[in-house]
Motif scaffolding. Structure first.
Motif, PDB file in Angstrom:
ATOM      1  N   UNK A 115       0.816  -1.212   0.000  1.00 27.67           N
ATOM      2  CA  UNK A 115       0.000   0.000   0.000  1.00 27.67           C
ATOM      3  C   UNK A 115       0.849   1.261   0.000  1.00 27.67           C
ATOM      4  N   UNK A 116       1.947   1.235   0.749  1.00 29.09           N
ATOM      5  CA  UNK A 116       2.857   2.390   0.788  1.00 29.09           C
ATOM      6  C   UNK A 116       3.465   2.618  -0.589  1.00 29.09           C
ATOM      7  N   UNK A 117       3.907   1.537  -1.221  1.00 33.33           N
ATOM      8  CA  UNK A 117       4.492   1.630  -2.554  1.00 33.33           C
ATOM      9  C   UNK A 117       3.454   2.152  -3.554  1.00 33.33           C
ATOM     10  N   UNK A 118       2.232   1.651  -3.443  1.00 32.92           N
ATOM     11  CA  UNK A 118       1.168   2.102  -4.354  1.00 32.92           C
ATOM     12  C   UNK A 118       0.863   3.585  -4.170  1.00 32.92           C
ATOM     13  N   UNK A 119       0.955   4.083  -2.951  1.00 34.40           N
ATOM     14  CA  UNK A 119       0.728   5.502  -2.709  1.00 34.40           C
ATOM     15  C   UNK A 119       1.762   6.350  -3.441  1.00 34.40           C
ATOM     16  N   UNK A 120       2.981   5.855  -3.538  1.00 33.43           N
ATOM     17  CA  UNK A 120       4.024   6.583  -4.276  1.00 33.43           C
ATOM     18  C   UNK A 120       3.693   6.589  -5.766  1.00 33.43           C
ATOM     19  N   UNK A 121       3.311   5.422  -6.299  1.00 32.16           N
ATOM     20  CA  UNK A 121       2.903   5.367  -7.709  1.00 32.16           C
ATOM     21  C   UNK A 121       1.710   6.295  -7.952  1.00 32.16           C
ATOM     22  N   UNK A 122       0.771   6.299  -7.012  1.00 29.73           N
ATOM     23  CA  UNK A 122      -0.422   7.150  -7.135  1.00 29.73           C
ATOM     24  C   UNK A 122      -0.038   8.621  -7.172  1.00 29.73           C
ATOM     25  N   UNK A 123       0.949   9.015  -6.369  1.00 33.15           N
ATOM     26  CA  UNK A 123       1.394  10.408  -6.348  1.00 33.15           C
ATOM     27  C   UNK A 123       2.039  10.807  -7.675  1.00 33.15           C
ATOM     28  N   UNK A 124       2.466   9.804  -8.451  1.00 35.87           N
ATOM     29  CA  UNK A 124       3.040  10.059  -9.779  1.00 35.87           C
ATOM     30  C   UNK A 124       1.960  10.074 -10.861  1.00 35.87           C
ATOM     31  N   UNK A 125       0.706   9.946 -10.446  1.00 34.98           N
ATOM     32  CA  UNK A 125      -0.417  10.040 -11.374  1.00 34.98           C
ATOM     33  C   UNK A 125      -0.864   8.736 -11.981  1.00 34.98           C
ATOM     34  N   UNK A 126      -0.451   7.624 -11.401  1.00 30.68           N
ATOM     35  CA  UNK A 126      -0.789   6.310 -11.963  1.00 30.68           C
ATOM     36  C   UNK A 126      -2.046   5.756 -11.297  1.00 30.68           C
TER      37      UNK A 126
END
Length: 205
Positions: free
Chosen positions: A21-32
């Motif tokens: 989930x933490x890793x996904x939040x980083x991807x999400x912050x990149x607009x993914x």
């Protein structure tokens, strides 16, 4: 099987407490865009009428409360220590989540790529329909500490049972295309940004 869409599809998995989930939040912050398969499966269990009907037929009326809400306690007790019952549940849920995911992908064709997050992505076999697979890695003792801090209601026996049902870190790494180290010895953001650039480049082709 033929690819369903033109957008690049990336899976992300890892054992409980690894930090998906933490890793996904980083991807999400990149607009993914992120498809959280575990959350969506829980939503579908309680809200999808076709799936609700199948659950009642398979597990009986007790699968839902008198108010027609999913009886999660009953269902958990039915399947947690019963592989046959768990297999029945998975045969109902996994195909429906797959259909829901396909509908979601169609709505994100303009994205550089999309991410599908699921704890049992490999075990369910759905990773085979994706272009790439990431696994998030962390030592088991660290994962246990994270679970205890996040889910204090879980006993060590419950945590051990969940981990036992999942693939080992070594098994996941053998199948995955990429490994993100979330042991605390390497920074997460640079690892994610490197993969992000790779996927963006692949998504253009």
């Amino acid at each position: 099987m033929p690819k369903r869409s033109s957008v690049l599809e990336v899976g992300i998995t890892g054992g409980i407490g690894a930090g998906k989930s933490v890793v996904c939040e980083i991807f999400k912050s990149l607009g993914i865009p992120i498809y959280d398969a575990d959350s969506r499966s829980k939503w579908l269990l309680g809200n999808d009428e076709k799936l609700k009907h199948q659950l009642k037929e398979t597990f009986g009326a007790k699968a839902f409360t008198p108010d027609d809400l999913l009886n999660r306690i009953f269902l958990a007790e039915e399947v947690f220590h019963n592989p046959q019952q768990l297999e029945k549940l998975n045969r109902l849920v996994h195909p429906r989540v797959g259909e829901d995911y396909e509908d979601w992908v169609k709505q994100h064709q303009a994205a550089p790529y999309v991410l599908k997050e699921a704890a049992l992505l490999i075990e369910a076999g759905s990773y085979r329909r994706l272009d790439f697979l990431i696994t998030v890695n962390a030592p088991e003792d660290l994962r246990i500490e994270r679970i205890k801090a996040r889910d204090p209601q879980r006993s060590m026996e419950q945590i051990a049972a969940i981990i036992k049902k999942q693939l080992s870190e070594e098994e996941r790494q053998e199948i995955a295309d990429f490994v993100i180290d979330n042991s605390g010895t390497r920074l997460l953001i640079p690892q994610v940004v490197k993969l992000h650039r790779f996927f963006c480049e692949k998504g253009k082709r």
